[in-house]
Enzyme design. Structure first.
Site, PDB file in Angstrom:
ATOM      1  N   LEU A  53       8.969 -29.883  26.037  1.00 23.46           N
ATOM      2  CA  LEU A  53       7.630 -29.398  26.386  1.00 23.46           C
ATOM      3  C   LEU A  53       6.800 -30.532  26.969  1.00 23.46           C
ATOM      4  O   LEU A  53       6.789 -31.648  26.439  1.00 23.46           O
ATOM      5  CB  LEU A  53       6.927 -28.824  25.160  1.00 23.46           C
ATOM      6  CG  LEU A  53       5.484 -28.314  25.372  1.00 23.46           C
ATOM      7  CD1 LEU A  53       5.240 -27.032  24.588  1.00 23.46           C
ATOM      8  CD2 LEU A  53       4.446 -29.351  24.970  1.00 23.46           C
ATOM      9  N   LEU A  54       6.083 -30.244  28.039  1.00 26.03           N
ATOM     10  CA  LEU A  54       5.114 -31.157  28.644  1.00 26.03           C
ATOM     11  C   LEU A  54       3.720 -30.597  28.391  1.00 26.03           C
ATOM     12  O   LEU A  54       3.443 -29.439  28.707  1.00 26.03           O
ATOM     13  CB  LEU A  54       5.357 -31.266  30.151  1.00 26.03           C
ATOM     14  CG  LEU A  54       4.269 -31.988  30.968  1.00 26.03           C
ATOM     15  CD1 LEU A  54       4.187 -33.463  30.587  1.00 26.03           C
ATOM     16  CD2 LEU A  54       4.527 -31.816  32.465  1.00 26.03           C
ATOM     17  N   ASP A  55       2.847 -31.435  27.827  1.00 24.65           N
ATOM     18  CA  ASP A  55       1.452 -31.049  27.611  1.00 24.65           C
ATOM     19  C   ASP A  55       0.572 -31.861  28.559  1.00 24.65           C
ATOM     20  O   ASP A  55       0.385 -33.064  28.366  1.00 24.65           O
ATOM     21  CB  ASP A  55       1.057 -31.285  26.152  1.00 24.65           C
ATOM     22  CG  ASP A  55      -0.297 -30.683  25.797  1.00 24.65           C
ATOM     23  OD1 ASP A  55      -0.769 -29.808  26.542  1.00 24.65           O
ATOM     24  OD2 ASP A  55      -0.879 -31.089  24.768  1.00 24.65           O
TER      25      ASP A  55
ATOM     26  N   GLY B 137      -5.151 -34.344  25.172  1.00 18.18           N
ATOM     27  CA  GLY B 137      -6.232 -34.566  24.226  1.00 18.18           C
ATOM     28  C   GLY B 137      -5.836 -35.536  23.136  1.00 18.18           C
ATOM     29  O   GLY B 137      -5.174 -36.553  23.397  1.00 18.18           O
TER      30      GLY B 137
ATOM     31  N   GLY C  23      -2.742 -33.097  29.921  1.00 22.07           N
ATOM     32  CA  GLY C  23      -4.070 -33.241  29.359  1.00 22.07           C
ATOM     33  C   GLY C  23      -3.999 -33.014  27.863  1.00 22.07           C
ATOM     34  O   GLY C  23      -4.570 -32.064  27.320  1.00 22.07           O
TER      35      GLY C  23
ATOM     36  N   GLU D  80      -8.762 -43.821  25.195  1.00 24.77           N
ATOM     37  CA  GLU D  80      -9.046 -43.561  23.780  1.00 24.77           C
ATOM     38  C   GLU D  80      -8.059 -42.542  23.223  1.00 24.77           C
ATOM     39  O   GLU D  80      -7.522 -42.707  22.131  1.00 24.77           O
ATOM     40  CB  GLU D  80     -10.477 -43.050  23.630  1.00 24.77           C
ATOM     41  CG  GLU D  80     -11.547 -44.084  23.912  1.00 24.77           C
ATOM     42  CD  GLU D  80     -11.896 -44.924  22.702  1.00 24.77           C
ATOM     43  OE1 GLU D  80     -11.663 -44.460  21.568  1.00 24.77           O
ATOM     44  OE2 GLU D  80     -12.413 -46.040  22.883  1.00 24.77           O
TER      45      GLU D  80
ATOM     46  N   CYS E 241     -23.648 -23.932  27.247  1.00 28.28           N
ATOM     47  CA  CYS E 241     -22.288 -23.401  27.419  1.00 28.28           C
ATOM     48  C   CYS E 241     -22.066 -22.176  26.547  1.00 28.28           C
ATOM     49  O   CYS E 241     -21.465 -21.188  26.985  1.00 28.28           O
ATOM     50  CB  CYS E 241     -21.266 -24.479  27.095  1.00 28.28           C
ATOM     51  SG  CYS E 241     -21.136 -25.780  28.341  1.00 28.28           S
TER      52      CYS E 241
ATOM     53  N   LEU F  27      -5.394 -39.195  30.870  1.00 31.31           N
ATOM     54  CA  LEU F  27      -5.997 -40.326  31.579  1.00 31.31           C
ATOM     55  C   LEU F  27      -7.021 -41.045  30.707  1.00 31.31           C
ATOM     56  O   LEU F  27      -7.627 -42.020  31.152  1.00 31.31           O
ATOM     57  CB  LEU F  27      -6.673 -39.838  32.871  1.00 31.31           C
ATOM     58  CG  LEU F  27      -5.731 -39.407  33.990  1.00 31.31           C
ATOM     59  CD1 LEU F  27      -6.524 -38.810  35.152  1.00 31.31           C
ATOM     60  CD2 LEU F  27      -4.898 -40.587  34.482  1.00 31.31           C
TER      61      LEU F  27
END
Length: 392
Positions: free
Chosen positions: A169-171, A175, A173, A199, A357, A196
């Site tokens: 599996l590729l995630d 987090g 982004g 942190e 939002c 990217l």
């Protein structure tokens, strides 16, 4: 006098409920019938040229700088403005779209880091313990707390893939790693996460080593466009395509296609506007540089044009409204700590952002959608009915 007349025209028909407005000269008026429970106070006059040029930017900055104060429920106020047929906010004349933005790899890195590298300590103050910064999934809205709902969201996504132990599996982004590491630990998958954010990268890398997952999990501080020729059985991407920009959406889905093995399955989860794509000048300047919310037709078009086949589409708008309401409650419970850490102007900005939002989701101005898609005939290796998607 002219500007006050403009304000009255702007505000008198903007809400479906009574609102008290106090102007810079100390005089107050109530617009609408009944007793208002919300008051807008203009401590300073904001030039009408700024408002007509870009209302969201002028009014958002006005609130950040205390030129505007709001007594009462900000979410209710903004939602009312969206819902009112005569609202200034609904007028197409004042919906300003930003110029085309750069989304080079260098610019994308800068944009992501400006938001996600504020500091893990900041996000820990108001996110749940999983540090999941995306829409939760409330299986029981009356009982589920945020942490339970975020864990349920992760399982909801992974169950939709119908994953088989030992596959990859590729995630995109990833987090702070909750989804990818759950996939490794509970579903037996070999996982790769990319981000990217420095942190997030450091945080996930430490989790991998602390939990002794080096054989089944890796995280890369890398642009998703630079992953080479490797392919995966499954791809997830949560809250990511809002960052790639209108001009790069087709490339984003092309990359998903090329990273998927034949008959692979992808679950893409992101904010979408059913009314068509849009940007918001205030959010782009202060919250998500480079952000763009794509329209539903735009997303569907880019998926099918890149030879991906849609298997399932699910709208989760009310789930994100509830998520944001809890985030804002948590944020305000930690408001003193946030203000000490980030300053008053930032704190007012972030509170406004979370409530605005929530109002946008409540009013249907934006939606959150999960797109399940395959590389190859739609649903070929998936069960015949949707029952398999239920959280086990």
């Amino acid at each position: 006098m002219l500007e006050k007349t403009f304000y009255k025209m702007m505000l008198s028909k903007s809400f479906p409920f009574p609102v008290k407005v106090t102007y810079w000269d100390g005089k107050s008026e109530v617009y609408g019938n009944g007793t208002p429970d919300i008051e807008i106070i203009f401590n300073e006059k904001i030039p009408m040229s700024d408002i007509t040029r870009n209302a969201s930017l002028a009014l958002g900055e006005g609130y950040m700088d205390k030129k505007i104060e709001i007594k009462g429920d900000i979410q209710k106020l903004i939602c009312g403005a969206y819902d009112s047929a005569n609202s200034f906010m609904r007028s197409s004349k004042f919906r300003k779209f930003l110029p085309k933005q750069k989304h080079t790899e260098e610019q994308s890195e800068e944009d992501v880091q400006s938001h996600y590298d504020i500091g893990n300590d900041f996000y820990k103050l108001w996110l749940d313990p999983t540090l999941t910064y995306s829409c939760a999934y409330f299986e029981d809205d009356n009982k589920d707390d945020l942490e339970k709902a975020q864990i349920a969201k992760v399982h909801h996504i992974l169950n939709k893939l119908h994953p088989h132990e030992g596959k990859t599996l590729l995630d995109i982004g990833c987090g702070w790693g909750t989804l990818m590491l759950t996939a490794a630990k509970e579903y037996g998958l070999k996982v790769t996460g990319v981000t990217l954010s420095e942190e997030q990268f450091k945080f996930v890398q430490k989790r991998i080593y602390d939990e002794n997952l080096q054989d089944v999990a890796e995280v890369k501080l890398e642009d998703y466009r630079e992953l080479g020729d490797q392919q995966w059985d499954y791809i997830t991407s949560v809250g990511m395509f809002e960052h790639v920009g209108s001009e790069n959406l087709s490339e984003y889905f092309h990359d998903i296609y090329r990273y998927l093995k034949q008959d692979g399955v992808a679950l893409i989860h992101g904010i979408t506007r059913q009314q068509g794509g849009a940007t918001n000048a205030w959010i782009n300047k202060y919250i998500f540089p480079g952000g763009y919310i794509p329209g539903l037709q735009e997303i569907i078009g880019d998926i099918v044009e890149n030879d991906l086949q849609i298997t399932d589409v699910e709208m989760l708008r009310r789930h994100y409204q509830r998520t944001l309401e809890i985030w804002d409650e948590n944020f305000n419970n930690a408001r003193d700590e946030v203000e000490k850490m980030m300053g008053e102007r930032f704190t007012r900005m972030w509170d406004m952002y979370l409530q605005a939002c929530a109002a946008s989701f409540e009013s249907g101005n934006i939606d959150i959608v999960q797109y399940l898609m395959t590389k190859g005939p739609s649903g070929k290796d998936l069960p015949m009915t949707r029952k398999y998607m239920l959280h086990k």
